[in-house]
Design a protein around this motif. Structure first.
Motif, PDB file in Angstrom:
ATOM      1  N   SER A 253     -49.778  50.294  27.884  1.00 28.45           N
ATOM      2  CA  SER A 253     -49.311  49.434  28.964  1.00 28.45           C
ATOM      3  C   SER A 253     -49.083  48.012  28.447  1.00 28.45           C
ATOM      4  N   PHE A 254     -48.516  47.156  29.290  1.00 33.63           N
ATOM      5  CA  PHE A 254     -48.231  45.780  28.867  1.00 33.63           C
ATOM      6  C   PHE A 254     -49.512  45.071  28.458  1.00 33.63           C
ATOM      7  N   ARG A 255     -50.548  45.202  29.320  1.00 32.22           N
ATOM      8  CA  ARG A 255     -51.769  44.459  29.003  1.00 32.22           C
ATOM      9  C   ARG A 255     -52.423  45.001  27.737  1.00 32.22           C
ATOM     10  N   ASP A 256     -52.231  46.283  27.449  1.00 31.16           N
ATOM     11  CA  ASP A 256     -52.745  46.858  26.213  1.00 31.16           C
ATOM     12  C   ASP A 256     -52.055  46.210  25.015  1.00 31.16           C
ATOM     13  N   ARG A 257     -50.716  46.135  25.054  1.00 34.79           N
ATOM     14  CA  ARG A 257     -49.979  45.549  23.932  1.00 34.79           C
ATOM     15  C   ARG A 257     -50.294  44.067  23.789  1.00 34.79           C
ATOM     16  N   PHE A 258     -50.402  43.371  24.938  1.00 36.49           N
ATOM     17  CA  PHE A 258     -50.678  41.942  24.905  1.00 36.49           C
ATOM     18  C   PHE A 258     -52.039  41.679  24.254  1.00 36.49           C
ATOM     19  N   LEU A 259     -53.068  42.415  24.698  1.00 35.72           N
ATOM     20  CA  LEU A 259     -54.406  42.211  24.148  1.00 35.72           C
ATOM     21  C   LEU A 259     -54.469  42.634  22.683  1.00 35.72           C
ATOM     22  N   SER A 260     -53.692  43.659  22.335  1.00 36.12           N
ATOM     23  CA  SER A 260     -53.701  44.146  20.965  1.00 36.12           C
ATOM     24  C   SER A 260     -53.128  43.097  20.006  1.00 36.12           C
ATOM     25  N   ILE A 261     -51.957  42.550  20.352  1.00 34.89           N
ATOM     26  CA  ILE A 261     -51.334  41.518  19.498  1.00 34.89           C
ATOM     27  C   ILE A 261     -52.194  40.261  19.512  1.00 34.89           C
ATOM     28  N   GLY A 262     -52.684  39.892  20.694  1.00 31.10           N
ATOM     29  CA  GLY A 262     -53.501  38.687  20.806  1.00 31.10           C
ATOM     30  C   GLY A 262     -54.758  38.785  19.950  1.00 31.10           C
ATOM     31  N   SER A 263     -55.380  39.956  19.959  1.00 32.27           N
ATOM     32  CA  SER A 263     -56.613  40.083  19.184  1.00 32.27           C
ATOM     33  C   SER A 263     -56.317  40.072  17.692  1.00 32.27           C
ATOM     34  N   LEU A 264     -55.165  40.622  17.313  1.00 30.76           N
ATOM     35  CA  LEU A 264     -54.788  40.583  15.895  1.00 30.76           C
ATOM     36  C   LEU A 264     -54.619  39.132  15.444  1.00 30.76           C
ATOM     37  N   ALA A 265     -53.945  38.329  16.283  1.00 34.37           N
ATOM     38  CA  ALA A 265     -53.751  36.910  15.956  1.00 34.37           C
ATOM     39  C   ALA A 265     -55.106  36.216  15.859  1.00 34.37           C
ATOM     40  N   LEU A 266     -55.995  36.519  16.797  1.00 34.32           N
ATOM     41  CA  LEU A 266     -57.317  35.897  16.796  1.00 34.32           C
ATOM     42  C   LEU A 266     -58.094  36.288  15.543  1.00 34.32           C
ATOM     43  N   TYR A 267     -57.931  37.550  15.137  1.00 35.19           N
ATOM     44  CA  TYR A 267     -58.653  38.058  13.985  1.00 35.19           C
ATOM     45  C   TYR A 267     -58.186  37.369  12.704  1.00 35.19           C
ATOM     46  N   ALA A 268     -56.973  36.804  12.735  1.00 34.40           N
ATOM     47  CA  ALA A 268     -56.431  36.137  11.552  1.00 34.40           C
ATOM     48  C   ALA A 268     -56.909  34.699  11.436  1.00 34.40           C
ATOM     49  N   VAL A 269     -57.625  34.202  12.454  1.00 33.02           N
ATOM     50  CA  VAL A 269     -58.031  32.795  12.467  1.00 33.02           C
ATOM     51  C   VAL A 269     -59.351  32.631  11.708  1.00 33.02           C
ATOM     52  N   PRO A 270     -59.393  31.709  10.729  1.00 27.69           N
ATOM     53  CA  PRO A 270     -60.684  31.451  10.082  1.00 27.69           C
ATOM     54  C   PRO A 270     -61.618  30.739  11.048  1.00 27.69           C
ATOM     55  N   GLY A 271     -62.859  31.171  11.113  1.00 30.55           N
ATOM     56  CA  GLY A 271     -63.808  30.622  12.082  1.00 30.55           C
ATOM     57  C   GLY A 271     -63.996  29.123  11.950  1.00 30.55           C
ATOM     58  N   PHE A 272     -64.077  28.643  10.702  1.00 34.31           N
ATOM     59  CA  PHE A 272     -64.336  27.206  10.546  1.00 34.31           C
ATOM     60  C   PHE A 272     -63.173  26.376  11.052  1.00 34.31           C
ATOM     61  N   TRP A 273     -61.950  26.891  10.888  1.00 37.32           N
ATOM     62  CA  TRP A 273     -60.773  26.167  11.375  1.00 37.32           C
ATOM     63  C   TRP A 273     -60.722  26.215  12.907  1.00 37.32           C
ATOM     64  N   LEU A 274     -61.041  27.379  13.457  1.00 39.97           N
ATOM     65  CA  LEU A 274     -61.125  27.484  14.920  1.00 39.97           C
ATOM     66  C   LEU A 274     -62.123  26.453  15.437  1.00 39.97           C
ATOM     67  N   GLY A 275     -63.248  26.304  14.718  1.00 37.34           N
ATOM     68  CA  GLY A 275     -64.248  25.314  15.098  1.00 37.34           C
ATOM     69  C   GLY A 275     -63.654  23.907  15.139  1.00 37.34           C
ATOM     70  N   LEU A 276     -62.908  23.560  14.098  1.00 37.66           N
ATOM     71  CA  LEU A 276     -62.308  22.221  14.049  1.00 37.66           C
ATOM     72  C   LEU A 276     -61.316  22.027  15.192  1.00 37.66           C
ATOM     73  N   VAL A 277     -60.498  23.045  15.449  1.00 41.31           N
ATOM     74  CA  VAL A 277     -59.512  22.946  16.535  1.00 41.31           C
ATOM     75  C   VAL A 277     -60.228  22.772  17.873  1.00 41.31           C
ATOM     76  N   LEU A 278     -61.328  23.552  18.066  1.00 38.22           N
ATOM     77  CA  LEU A 278     -62.090  23.420  19.315  1.00 38.22           C
ATOM     78  C   LEU A 278     -62.687  22.016  19.427  1.00 38.22           C
ATOM     79  N   ILE A 279     -63.124  21.467  18.297  1.00 36.04           N
ATOM     80  CA  ILE A 279     -63.656  20.096  18.326  1.00 36.04           C
ATOM     81  C   ILE A 279     -62.568  19.129  18.773  1.00 36.04           C
ATOM     82  N   VAL A 280     -61.371  19.271  18.174  1.00 35.41           N
ATOM     83  CA  VAL A 280     -60.262  18.374  18.518  1.00 35.41           C
ATOM     84  C   VAL A 280     -59.961  18.473  20.012  1.00 35.41           C
ATOM     85  N   ILE A 281     -59.935  19.709  20.537  1.00 35.94           N
ATOM     86  CA  ILE A 281     -59.563  19.879  21.948  1.00 35.94           C
ATOM     87  C   ILE A 281     -60.687  19.410  22.879  1.00 35.94           C
TER      88      ILE A 281
END
Lengths: 276, 328, 258
Positions: free
Chosen positions: B130-158
């Motif tokens: 379904s749409f939500r299946d594909r959306f969550l699947s691609i979204g999680s793949l993108a999230l999985y590609a994010v280095p945690g320390f960089w995500l941390g810095l981005v969260l700090i900035v925001i």
């Protein structure tokens, strides 16, 4: 050619292939576009992106060209990622094949060693190895390999166990082939595909680990790396967040490209096997 | 209960072998590192040449490698992890002092990633394709590609620089004098960003595993049988499909504990959380190899303990474990 | 005699590997209330497709034409409530991580508006009705703790939990050994009579089916070859294929069984 066309049929795989091609182009063209040392001063410090078209992505705290760093950093990421993944797959395949083929005590010993490597956090092991051996591109590659070979070893072993009893292996035994020759000429090549299916995950993990090591200042000090650039930008995170964000985006896109291309590849080979 | 006891006994024997191999590994690294324990001790405590000789003899460091290994093992058996140069204190004391913060960070991040990842995985996997299946699947793949320390810095900035919602650094406000609930709240506020940075990466992993697992279970005959019995869709999704797809995720929980411990090294450094990971980085900076290896040993013990707990949890969730003809 | 189920000109096409496969062609069939119809055929004859089509369980993307009507039901048939379904492989048709009592009780709870407590009570009764010893203990057991025959009894209990008017048994005994097979057939026969259900008994074994069936329908290559009263069909089959099935089934195998 047919395989390539099938590979390019899924949009995800196309996106992954494009990203990887762009990355490869960046890495190869870096010395050509940016012949100067990327660690040298290129302009005023903390120039924001899109202000000066000779320095399109701006400069960092010391006036170094961010764009040049990005291109040269691609070399380090790609070199470490590919070398560490290749090393991990090689070691894993050999250990897994030996364990699965020999069985008995050797299998037990090798698998306990594999367990031990999986018990120690890979990143801490890499940290310890680099801190003992000193930071350089080679030690970083070895350090990452140390924490990455266990997955391929387990898969190779499982595959070898299922192949071991097949006819052509029995045939090789009957004609008196040496056991090691059977293991590495008859069994290993057949056990390799599922191990290789894992390669995109290993390459991606290696790139991320390299970035984390560089971020902590344990990368090769003579090279520009994306992780190092992110760490460098951290000092001015409040005033110039782009310095950390830009190399991070490059990192995310690279890893995403590896994943997407890897998934496309796995799907391609899966459909090929089904049609065969 | 008998089943669980048998399982524990078998796993403990395997764990001891694994621990011995890890100890051998840390010994080899210790031997490879420049300087020995006496050098480290003298640097931190002080002493002259005669004392150095005396210490070397007493600690058996003038002996052969095999004897040194025996000495190393016997001191570990007495829970003596050596002496830290950087902190001028026993390694174990320093490590145990830092352990709680890391456990809190890891525990919270694991809870976040496992619960939210499983939930989103069920949302995606309840209607494969379904749409939500594909959306969550691609979204999680993108999230999985994010280095945690960089995500941390981005969260700090925001959240900290732009929105000014959360203050940063450490695990609680220093010398705030808070106790009880206000202190817990203070710690929670400090933990939000580090836990999110560490947890979101693994969230993607659990989401993807759950989704793939559910797609596999959907094809199984007992799901068709449940449909043939007219069981409601909600109950089929939760009680039949998700319940079975959950099992490999629980195994992954144990396997990922080592990775999460490694990940917390960088996250603790980004957010200045005074935990084990930050200590590891300090040990590297101070070239305190014995301390670093002590951290590795304690981490290994921690990972073994977590895996043991996960095995028990798994045995509780899968009635087939430990019975005759076991497939695990 | 009332008609429970009326199938008219049924056709089913699967899509497999990009090609259409015709599983059923122009099938006309009626089932009478309280009677047993046996559907006989080899694998690939379409007999299981017929069962899945009646229960509305065909995989997504299956092409379907013709009609399946339920005269006198007044609403679309509900799985579990109006149709009970017993599958071939008892090991595969039970969820491995749930106690079997819960898997019987959930059917009762879904269709009979019972509380969980009442549903579990009914489940225990049902496990007794399918002749499982010590139903309370069995209710708490997991599938892997039961034998194949016991699991099939549990699956039957789950199928009849909501007192459906039609029971479909799709090769329900062929995964079991001969002695257990005879017991399960006897059990199905007894339950059908007690609850006055209609039974659609699908099997490749015409001798086994003949023990239960009032009428037998023979399928081959997705078509209904012939249908008739059991005794008449066995005595004088219209098709040579049916005759060969009867000979194969009652011939040497029957002697072996006797």
């Amino acid at each position: 050619m047919i395989a390539l066309r099938r590979f390019l049929r899924t949009p995800e795989a196309v996106a992954g292939a494009l990203i990887l091609a762009a990355l490869l182009a960046m890495a190869l063209s870096a010395p050509w576009f940016f012949p100067r040392d990327p660690q040298s001063i290129a302009g005023p410090a903390l120039l924001r992106p899109f202000q000066d078209w000779t320095l399109p992505l701006g400069t960092d705290r010391l006036g170094r060209d961010v764009m040049a760093g990005l291109f040269h950093g691609a070399r380090a990421s790609l070199a470490v990622g590919l070398a560490a993944a290749a090393g991990a797959i090689l070691i894993g395949a050999v250990v897994g094949t030996l364990a699965g083929f020999a069985g008995g005590l050797l299998d037990e010993i090798l698998m306990r060693i594999t367990d031990a490597f999986q018990t120690v956090p890979g990143f801490l092991l890499a940290l310890a190895f680099v801190s003992v051996a000193g930071p350089s591109l080679a030690t970083v590659i070895v350090a990452i390999t140390l924490g990455a070979w266990t997955g391929p070893a387990r898969i190779a072993r499982a595959e070898v166990l299922s192949i071991r009893e097949r006819d052509y292996v029995a045939g090789a035994r009957v004609i008196g082939m040496h056991p090691l020759e059977i293991a590495f000429r008859e069994i290993l090549p057949n056990a390799l595909p599922p191990v290789l299916a894992l390669s995109s995950v290993i390459v991606a993990a290696a790139i991320l680990t390299e970035a984390a090591l560089s971020f902590l200042g344990l990368g090769d000090p003579n090279r520009v790396t994306w992780g190092g650039m992110i760490a460098e930008g951290r000092a001015v995170l409040r005033s110039a967040p782009y310095l950390s964000i830009i190399p991070g985006v490059a990192l995310v896109l690279t890893v995403l490209g590896v994943y997407l291309a890897g998934e496309g590849l796995v799907e391609t080979s899966a459909t090929r096997r089904m049609n065969a | 209960m008998n089943r669980a006891l048998r399982l524990i006994r078998r796993r403990l024997i395997g764990s001891i072998a694994v621990l011995l191999i890890v100890i051998t590994g840390t010994f080899l690294l210790l031997e490879a590192a420049p300087g020995d324990a006496v050098d480290a001790y003298v640097v931190s405590v002080g002493g002259d040449a005669s004392m150095i000789e005396e210490l070397r003899r007493r600690w058996g460091l003038d002996q052969s490698a095999a004897t040194r290994f025996a000495v190393y093992i016997s001191s570990l058996a007495r829970l003596d992890l050596g002496h830290s140069v950087a902190f001028s204190r026993p390694n174990l004391d320093v490590i145990l002092e830092r352990l709680p913060d890391t456990l809190l960070l890891m525990g919270s991040a694991t809870a976040l990633s496992f619960c939210l990842g499983t939930f989103l995985g069920i949302v995606a996997g309840s209607r494969p394709g379904s749409f939500r299946d594909r959306f969550l699947s691609i979204g999680s793949l993108a999230l999985y590609a994010v280095p945690g320390f960089w995500l941390g810095l981005v969260l700090i900035v925001i959240f900290s620089v732009q929105l000014r919602w959360l203050q940063l650094g450490g695990i609680e406000t220093i010398a705030s004098g808070k106790t009880g609930a206000p202190r817990a709240l203070d710690i929670a506020r400090h933990l939000v960003l580090p836990v999110a940075s560490l947890g979101f990466i693994y969230l993607a992993l659990y989401l993807r595993m759950m989704r793939v697992g559910m797609a596999e279970v959907w094809r199984m005959d007992f799901v068709l049988a449940a449909r043939a019995r007219g069981i409601g869709r909600r109950r089929i999704v939760l009680r039949h499909v998700a319940r079975n797809a959950l099992l490999p995720l629980v195994t992954m929980l144990g396997l990922q504990s080592a990775a999460m411990l490694g990940g917390s090294v960088v996250i603790e450094s980004v957010f200045s959380v005074p935990g084990l990971g930050r200590l590891a980085q300090e040990a590297v900076a101070a070239r305190d190899t014995p301390l670093l290896l002590g951290i590795i040993l304690v981490s290994a013990v921690l990972v073994i303990a977590v895996n043991l707990a996960v095995d028990l949890l798994y045995a509780g969730l899968d009635p087939r474990v430990g019975s005759s003809g076991e497939a695990a | 005699m009332t008609t429970r189920l009326s199938i008219g000109n049924l056709g089913v096409r699967y899509r497999r590997d990009g090609q259409g496969v015709e599983a059923l062609k122009h099938v006309d069939l009626d089932m009478e209330a309280g009677k047993c119809l046996a559907v006989i055929g080899e694998s690939g004859s379409g007999k299981s497709t017929l069962a899945l089509a009646i229960a509305g369980l065909l995989p997504a993307g299956t092409k379907f034409d013709g009609s399946i009507a339920w005269p006198g039901l007044g609403h679309a048939p509900l799985n579990g409530r109006d149709i009970g379904f017993v599958f071939q492989d008892p090991s595969a048709s039970l969820n491995p991580v749930l106690p079997v009592g819960e898997q019987v009780a959930e059917v009762a709870r879904t269709h009979l508006a019972l509380t969980w407590r009442e549903a579990f009570g009914l489940a225990t009764d049902l496990l007794g009705r399918v002749r499982l010893p010590d139903p309370e203990a069995v209710a708490r057991a997991y599938p892997h703790q039961l034998s194949g025959g016991q699991k099939q009894r549990v699956a039957i209990a789950a199928a009849i939990a909501a007192r459906p008017s039609l029971l479909i048994a799709d090769e329900a005994t062929s995964a079991l050994d001969t002695i257990v097979q005879a017991e399960i057939v006897a059990l199905i026969g007894r339950l059908v009579t007690e609850d006055s259900m209609s039974l659609l008994f699908i099997s490749h074994d015409i001798a086994l089916a003949a023990q239960l069936a009032d009428r037998i329908a023979v399928f081959r290559h997705g078509r209904l070859l012939e249908i008739g009263e059991t005794g008449e069909l066995l005595r004088s089959p219209a098709h040579s294929y049916t005759r060969s099935l009867i000979e194969a089934s009652f011939g040497p195998a029957a002697e072996e069984r006797g």
